[in-house]
Design an enzyme around this catalytic site. Structure first.
Site, PDB file in Angstrom:
ATOM      1  N   ASN A 154      32.876  33.306  39.444  1.00 60.10           N
ATOM      2  CA  ASN A 154      32.858  34.374  38.432  1.00 60.10           C
ATOM      3  C   ASN A 154      34.115  34.407  37.544  1.00 60.10           C
ATOM      4  O   ASN A 154      34.522  35.448  37.051  1.00 60.10           O
ATOM      5  CB  ASN A 154      32.606  35.728  39.103  1.00 60.10           C
ATOM      6  CG  ASN A 154      33.701  36.092  40.096  1.00 60.10           C
ATOM      7  OD1 ASN A 154      34.674  35.356  40.257  1.00 60.10           O
ATOM      8  ND2 ASN A 154      33.560  37.221  40.736  1.00 60.10           N
ATOM      9  N   TYR A 199      42.599  37.230  49.659  1.00 62.89           N
ATOM     10  CA  TYR A 199      41.235  37.689  49.964  1.00 62.89           C
ATOM     11  C   TYR A 199      41.127  38.150  51.417  1.00 62.89           C
ATOM     12  O   TYR A 199      40.095  37.962  52.058  1.00 62.89           O
ATOM     13  CB  TYR A 199      40.221  36.594  49.648  1.00 62.89           C
ATOM     14  CG  TYR A 199      39.996  36.385  48.161  1.00 62.89           C
ATOM     15  CD1 TYR A 199      39.746  37.472  47.311  1.00 62.89           C
ATOM     16  CD2 TYR A 199      40.011  35.117  47.598  1.00 62.89           C
ATOM     17  CE1 TYR A 199      39.541  37.292  45.940  1.00 62.89           C
ATOM     18  CE2 TYR A 199      39.800  34.925  46.235  1.00 62.89           C
ATOM     19  CZ  TYR A 199      39.562  36.016  45.411  1.00 62.89           C
ATOM     20  OH  TYR A 199      39.348  35.843  44.065  1.00 62.89           O
ATOM     21  N   ARG A 258      39.667  45.297  34.337  1.00 62.91           N
ATOM     22  CA  ARG A 258      38.442  45.282  35.153  1.00 62.91           C
ATOM     23  C   ARG A 258      37.206  45.471  34.262  1.00 62.91           C
ATOM     24  O   ARG A 258      36.176  44.830  34.485  1.00 62.91           O
ATOM     25  CB  ARG A 258      38.492  46.377  36.227  1.00 62.91           C
ATOM     26  CG  ARG A 258      39.563  46.205  37.289  1.00 62.91           C
ATOM     27  CD  ARG A 258      39.298  45.135  38.304  1.00 62.91           C
ATOM     28  NE  ARG A 258      38.107  45.345  39.104  1.00 62.91           N
ATOM     29  CZ  ARG A 258      37.792  44.605  40.177  1.00 62.91           C
ATOM     30  NH1 ARG A 258      38.595  43.613  40.581  1.00 62.91           N
ATOM     31  NH2 ARG A 258      36.688  44.834  40.850  1.00 62.91           N
ATOM     32  N   LYS A 297      40.180  31.667  37.391  1.00 61.57           N
ATOM     33  CA  LYS A 297      39.831  30.873  38.575  1.00 61.57           C
ATOM     34  C   LYS A 297      39.501  29.432  38.161  1.00 61.57           C
ATOM     35  O   LYS A 297      39.366  29.133  36.961  1.00 61.57           O
ATOM     36  CB  LYS A 297      38.653  31.547  39.285  1.00 61.57           C
ATOM     37  CG  LYS A 297      38.975  32.958  39.800  1.00 61.57           C
ATOM     38  CD  LYS A 297      37.779  33.550  40.546  1.00 61.57           C
ATOM     39  CE  LYS A 297      38.080  34.967  41.026  1.00 61.57           C
ATOM     40  NZ  LYS A 297      36.954  35.507  41.838  1.00 61.57           N
ATOM     41  N   PHE A 310      30.426  34.253  53.292  1.00 60.23           N
ATOM     42  CA  PHE A 310      30.690  33.424  52.105  1.00 60.23           C
ATOM     43  C   PHE A 310      32.158  33.009  51.985  1.00 60.23           C
ATOM     44  O   PHE A 310      32.520  32.259  51.074  1.00 60.23           O
ATOM     45  CB  PHE A 310      30.249  34.147  50.813  1.00 60.23           C
ATOM     46  CG  PHE A 310      30.945  35.462  50.567  1.00 60.23           C
ATOM     47  CD1 PHE A 310      32.211  35.506  49.995  1.00 60.23           C
ATOM     48  CD2 PHE A 310      30.335  36.670  50.910  1.00 60.23           C
ATOM     49  CE1 PHE A 310      32.863  36.710  49.769  1.00 60.23           C
ATOM     50  CE2 PHE A 310      30.979  37.892  50.685  1.00 60.23           C
ATOM     51  CZ  PHE A 310      32.240  37.900  50.115  1.00 60.23           C
ATOM     52  N   HIS A 347      39.894  36.779  38.110  1.00 56.23           N
ATOM     53  CA  HIS A 347      40.326  37.828  39.037  1.00 56.23           C
ATOM     54  C   HIS A 347      41.196  38.822  38.280  1.00 56.23           C
ATOM     55  O   HIS A 347      42.012  38.431  37.441  1.00 56.23           O
ATOM     56  CB  HIS A 347      41.172  37.232  40.180  1.00 56.23           C
ATOM     57  CG  HIS A 347      41.892  38.291  40.956  1.00 56.23           C
ATOM     58  ND1 HIS A 347      41.275  39.031  41.948  1.00 56.23           N
ATOM     59  CD2 HIS A 347      43.151  38.802  40.837  1.00 56.23           C
ATOM     60  CE1 HIS A 347      42.135  39.924  42.414  1.00 56.23           C
ATOM     61  NE2 HIS A 347      43.277  39.811  41.761  1.00 56.23           N
ATOM     62  N   GLU A 351      50.030  41.925  44.383  1.00 54.88           N
ATOM     63  CA  GLU A 351      49.578  40.603  43.933  1.00 54.88           C
ATOM     64  C   GLU A 351      50.600  39.938  43.012  1.00 54.88           C
ATOM     65  O   GLU A 351      50.813  38.725  43.084  1.00 54.88           O
ATOM     66  CB  GLU A 351      48.204  40.732  43.265  1.00 54.88           C
ATOM     67  CG  GLU A 351      47.128  41.078  44.294  1.00 54.88           C
ATOM     68  CD  GLU A 351      45.758  41.402  43.711  1.00 54.88           C
ATOM     69  OE1 GLU A 351      45.581  41.349  42.468  1.00 54.88           O
ATOM     70  OE2 GLU A 351      44.847  41.713  44.515  1.00 54.88           O
ATOM     71  N   THR A 403      31.398  42.136  39.632  1.00 52.72           N
ATOM     72  CA  THR A 403      31.766  41.002  40.498  1.00 52.72           C
ATOM     73  C   THR A 403      30.712  39.896  40.461  1.00 52.72           C
ATOM     74  O   THR A 403      31.039  38.714  40.320  1.00 52.72           O
ATOM     75  CB  THR A 403      31.938  41.496  41.960  1.00 52.72           C
ATOM     76  OG1 THR A 403      32.948  42.509  41.974  1.00 52.72           O
ATOM     77  CG2 THR A 403      32.335  40.353  42.880  1.00 52.72           C
ATOM     78  N   ARG A 434      32.678  37.919  32.736  1.00 56.02           N
ATOM     79  CA  ARG A 434      31.761  37.369  33.749  1.00 56.02           C
ATOM     80  C   ARG A 434      30.329  37.314  33.217  1.00 56.02           C
ATOM     81  O   ARG A 434      29.590  36.368  33.495  1.00 56.02           O
ATOM     82  CB  ARG A 434      31.862  38.191  35.030  1.00 56.02           C
ATOM     83  CG  ARG A 434      33.185  37.940  35.775  1.00 56.02           C
ATOM     84  CD  ARG A 434      33.437  38.988  36.841  1.00 56.02           C
ATOM     85  NE  ARG A 434      34.519  38.625  37.750  1.00 56.02           N
ATOM     86  CZ  ARG A 434      34.995  39.443  38.670  1.00 56.02           C
ATOM     87  NH1 ARG A 434      34.507  40.664  38.806  1.00 56.02           N
ATOM     88  NH2 ARG A 434      35.986  39.050  39.463  1.00 56.02           N
TER      89      ARG A 434
END
Ligand code: UDP
Ligand code: MG
Length: 145
Positions: free
Chosen positions: A115, A50, A86, A10, A58, A118, A129, A92, A103
């Site tokens: 964070n 998303y 993951r 990100k 948020f 992804h 995706e 998260t 993270r």
């Protein structure tokens, strides 16, 4: 099972210059990284990506964040790639992510939004995706048929 998953550094991860570190961590557990590319996301693709969060309070913060600079997209492949990426990422909310996870080590502990990374949460979403962020690969697939 050999799987493919979609991973995206990100804008905060790009600003912190974590691309090499993230690739290193992924390759270190025996997964391979390919198709690394820089992208500038627009509202439309963020909204699709998303979709499960667009009604959350948020969401505007998340959208602004995802447009605050480039992201680095990549495809990760290998044994159980979805769940193993993951695990590397951590929880998260970075303040809940364990030290040693991406993270936990680099995320902003004061705001869940920032964070770093992804990673697809299921094999089904991974394929969706990859198709979303790599339409050029989807085209090649169709041409091969
Ligand atoms: N997010 C947020 N606040 C929350 C939950 C999520 O800002 O309370 C952001 C965060 O950047 C997260 C992204 O929305 O990575 C997607 O949320 P999801 O629940 O899919 O978590 P992930 O799969 O990224 O761990
Ligand atoms: Mg998710």
């Amino acid at each position: 099972m050999i799987e493919r998953t979609y991973v995206m550094l990100k804008p905060d991860g790009v600003r912190k210059q974590l691309l090499d570190e993230i690739i290193h961590r992924i390759e270190n557990i025996g997964l391979s990284v390919s198709n690394v590319k820089e992208m500038y996301l627009d509202e439309e693709i963020i909204r699709e990506h998303y979709a499960h969060l667009v009604d959350k309070p948020f969401y505007p913060t998340l959208e602004l964040f995802m447009m605050s600079g480039p992201v680095m997209a990549m495809i990760v492949e290998g044994e159980n790639a979805v769940s193993r990426v993951r695990s590397l990422m951590g929880a998260t909310d970075s303040k809940d992510a364990l030290p040693g996870t991406i993270r936990g080590d680099y995320g902003d502990k004061t705001c869940c939004t920032y964070n770093i990374i992804h990673g697809s949460d299921s094999l089904e979403n991974a394929e969706i995706e990859i198709n979303r962020f790599y339409p050029e690969l989807k085209k090649n697939k169709v041409l091969k048929k």
